[in-house]
Structures are given as C-alpha cells and as structure tokens.
Design an enzyme around this catalytic site. Structure first.
Site, PDB file in Angstrom:
ATOM      1  N   ALA A  54      -0.268  -0.886   1.262  1.00  0.00           N
ATOM      2  CA  ALA A  54       1.169  -1.028   0.990  1.00  0.00           C
ATOM      3  C   ALA A  54       1.837  -2.218   1.708  1.00  0.00           C
ATOM      4  CB  ALA A  54       1.870   0.283   1.314  1.00  0.00           C
ATOM      5  N   ASP A 245       1.939   5.127   1.260  1.00  0.00           N
ATOM      6  CA  ASP A 245       2.386   4.137   0.266  1.00  0.00           C
ATOM      7  C   ASP A 245       3.860   4.284  -0.071  1.00  0.00           C
ATOM      8  OD1 ASP A 245      -0.691   4.384  -0.219  1.00  0.00           O
ATOM      9  OD2 ASP A 245      -0.009   2.453  -1.013  1.00  0.00           O
ATOM     10  N   ASN A 255       0.069   8.919  -0.467  1.00  0.00           N
ATOM     11  CA  ASN A 255      -0.968   8.050   0.101  1.00  0.00           C
ATOM     12  C   ASN A 255      -2.187   8.173  -0.813  1.00  0.00           C
ATOM     13  OD1 ASN A 255      -1.932   6.249   2.200  1.00  0.00           O
ATOM     14  ND2 ASN A 255      -3.250   7.903   2.869  1.00  0.00           N
TER      15      ASN A 255
HETATM   16  O1  MRU Z   1      -4.979   1.548  -3.494  1.00  0.00           O
HETATM   17  P1  MRU Z   1      -4.849   0.951  -2.128  1.00  0.00           P
HETATM   18  O2  MRU Z   1      -6.142   0.572  -1.512  1.00  0.00           O
HETATM   19  O3  MRU Z   1      -3.813  -0.139  -2.094  1.00  0.00           O
HETATM   20  O4  MRU Z   1      -4.259   2.171  -1.260  1.00  0.00           O
HETATM   21  C1  MRU Z   1      -4.025   1.981   0.091  1.00  0.00           C
HETATM   22  C2  MRU Z   1      -3.582   3.217   0.778  1.00  0.00           C
HETATM   23  O5  MRU Z   1      -3.449   4.264   0.188  1.00  0.00           O
HETATM   24  C3  MRU Z   1      -3.197   3.079   2.220  1.00  0.00           C
HETATM   25  O6  MRU Z   1      -3.468   4.256   2.925  1.00  0.00           O
HETATM   26  C4  MRU Z   1      -1.691   2.793   2.309  1.00  0.00           C
HETATM   27  O7  MRU Z   1      -1.337   1.741   1.460  1.00  0.00           O
HETATM   28  C5  MRU Z   1      -1.262   2.488   3.676  1.00  0.00           C
HETATM   29  S1  MRU Z   1      -1.787   0.907   4.195  1.00  0.00           S
HETATM   30  C6  MRU Z   1      -1.220   0.618   5.749  1.00  0.00           C
END
Ligand code: MRU
Length: 354
Positions: A54, A245, A255
């Site tokens: 995110a 997220d 998340n």
């Molecule tokens: O689909 P992604 O890899 O972008 O998902 C990422 C996540 O779910 C993370 O846990 C979230 O973005 C937090 S990142 C600090």
C-alpha cells in the site's frame, strides 16, 4: 543463483529525471531494477505489481502524477488541470483496495490546485510533493517500528512473531510497517525469529518477506498458510503483526487475503494480533470494513504456478486479493503516532492530512 544485493532496500527511488523501481515480480531469484519515465509505464508497473504494497504504490502513484504532469504541453492552467485529473483517473484505476494510492494522488492534486504561478513552476512543486511523500513514508515506518516495539508482549524476552504477506521495506518507501516492527524488535534484541506465511496465491511472504529478512540476517521461518493454526496451537507464536491496505474508521482492516483467518486463529489462542500501518492507510470516509472495495485478480494466479497448470480445465475460480479483519479481532493498530485500540482510531482523525 547469483544476484547483487542492495545494502538497504528502497523499492521506489527518484534518480535524475526518472524513477527506479525494484521489480518485485522477479525476486527472490533476480534483483532487477526497472526505469520508469512515463506515467503510463508507472500505471502498468502498479497494475502488474512490479511495485506493490500500500504505501509503496502511494509513493509510485505520486511520481506517476509528476511524470504525467511533465508530459502535459499546455501553459493554460484550466487545460492543465483537466489533463492532470485524467492522469489521476488513470492511476486510480490501477488497483482499488489500498487507499494510500488514492491518498497520494489526492495530495498531488491538492498541490496542483494550491500552487500559483506558471505551469513549469507547478510541475516542479509536484515533483517536490512526490519526493516528500517518499521521504515522509520512510520516517513514518521507522516511527511505526519503534511504537510497535513498545506494545509487543514483555514476555518472553525474545519473541516469535508471525507475519502475513509482505509489509516490509519493499511494500513501503523502506523499513516497512509490520516488518518495521519486526526490524525494530530485531535491532533491540527482542526477536528470536519471524514466521512468514507464504501467502498464496502470489507468495509475497515466501518470496519477498523471506528475502528481506535473509538480506538483513533476521531469522525467518517460512510456513505455508495452512500451518499458522498448528504453530499457534503448539505455542510457537507470541504475537502476530500484519500490515494494512485500508482501515475503516471503526478499525476494520483490509489486508492481504488470508489475514482474516490468521486473526481468527490468533483470537482462538489468545495471541495478540497487531495491525501496523501509517495514518495514510486509514479511510475515515468509510464507517466499516464492508465498504472497502476488494480487488479481484486474474484466476491464473490460482490455477497456474510458474508454467505449470495445477487445476483441471472446467473448474471455476474466485481470486479476491484482500479480506477484511473485523476490529474486534485486532489488539491494537500501530501508527506513526503510537498504538491505539481500534475504537480509539477516531482520536487520530485530526492528524490525518491530505
Ligand atoms: O497485493 P499486494 O502485494 O500489494 O498486498 C500487499 C499487502 O497486503 C500488504 O500487507 C499491505 O499493502 C501493507 S504494506 C506495508
């Protein structure tokens, strides 16, 4: 397998007149850096998850806004703003769940609206804002790491933490949110090891979290997603720390898919479950998690591993990329301003700036 290892991981870097992204689709087998000079390429990089996580996609989108603004030819302010809004729409359409993306785009638009003077000056201000979103996120993550350390269980002295997906340096401007807490614990001698859920279907835990930990010498044990309950039942986990997220005003947290199951199992075993996230991940406009848009991705992520088909033709697939963990399952949300119980999140609303 030989790859050149960076001393410190920064997934998004502004260099000269372009952006450098670590290609996260190629780790851990190859360490590749992609050069991005156009907004369209940045949108594609976000969509295809060359850059992901995110806060990192927020930073990437901010630079995408500048790259797009740089391509606008007019010196007429009204026309410029109309084209910038179109660029914002293009970037917003890349991934729907992580609110940091929308937050960063809004911050860039605010800079454009508030800057007076010639268009060239406005473009320079946009670059400055993108760079400050980038730099701020790094400091924010370090603060989250330190606040997290303060709320982790006091016993045992050396903790065994479980995390899901990758909320590390790769997912932010650097350092990480959930993995920032892990890093701070490691640096203070309070970490025995971190368990990384592999995180099907894209394996961010196995590929990215494990890679980051190995880079830094943090002891990491990778488990498949269906092993977390067993590990908790056997007393192998002292606390869970995950990223986010999008967090609704009541603390419900979206998340990576699978986070909700981990939270349920942690509750059943009375293991504290922490969400670590910057305030830019909180969407105060949403009352609860049912309003959070959940991205659905291509089913190929389920039925194919590398070049091998693992499911029979004729089966159907459902591939939500995120799930929502109800606030009731969350012990505390660790932000850059400290850790709060989910129901106290509203107290931080005034600190939430766009
Ligand atoms: O689909 P992604 O890899 O972008 O998902 C990422 C996540 O779910 C993370 O846990 C979230 O973005 C937090 S990142 C600090």
């Amino acid at each position: 397998m030989t790859i050149s290892l960076p001393a410190q991981v920064y997934p998004v870097i502004w260099q000269d007149d372009h952006v450098l992204l670590i290609d996260q689709t190629r780790l851990p087998n190859e360490f590749d850096v992609v050069q991005i000079s156009r907004c369209d390429d940045m949108a594609q990089a976000i969509k295809t998850m060359i850059v992901r996580g995110a806060p990192a996609i927020g930073v990437a989108a901010a630079y995408g806004m500048y790259l797009g603004a740089r391509e606008i030819q007019t010196s007429d302010r009204t026309k410029f703003m109309a084209q910038l809004e179109a660029i914002a729409d293009k970037l917003r359409a890349t991934r729907p769940t992580a609110v940091n993306l929308f937050w960063a785009i809004e911050r860039m638009l605010k800079t454009a609206r508030q800057t007076i003077g010639p268009i060239d000056h406005l473009k320079q201000e946009l670059l400055k804002t993108a760079q400050s979103i980038n730099a701020d996120d790094l400091h924010t993550c370090q603060a989250i790491g330190d606040h997290g350390l303060a709320v982790l269980p006091q016993e045992p002295q050396q903790l065994r933490l479980l995390t899901h997906c990758n909320a590390g340096a790769l997912a932010t401007a650097g350092y990480g949110t959930a993995l920032g807490v892990v890093r701070s614990a490691w640096r203070q001698g309070r970490l025995l090891k971190v368990y990384a859920d592999e995180t099907r279907p894209r394996l961010q835990g196995a590929k990215l979290t494990a890679w980051e930990c190995v880079q830094e010498g943090i002891p990491v044990t990778v488990i498949t997603d269906n092993m977390a309950a067993h590990c908790m039942q056997r007393g192998m986990i002292d606390a869970v720390v995950v990223g986010a997220d999008r967090i609704a005003a009541n603390g419900d947290t979206a998340n990576k898919i699978g986070t909700y199951s981990v939270a349920l199992v942690a509750k059943a075993h009375e293991i504290p479950f922490f969400v670590a996230a910057p305030l830019s991940t909180v969407d105060f406009e949403l009352n609860d998690g049912s309003q959070i848009p959940i991205e659905e991705r291509d089913p190929v992520e389920i039925y194919q591993i590398e070049d091998t088909l693992i499911c029979p033709p004729g089966a159907e697939f459902y591939n939500p990329a995120f799930d929502v963990t109800p606030a009731a399952l969350i012990t505390a949300i660790i932000t850059e301003y400290g850790a709060v119980a989910p129901h106290e999140l509203a107290n931080l609303r005034l600190k939430h700036v766009v």
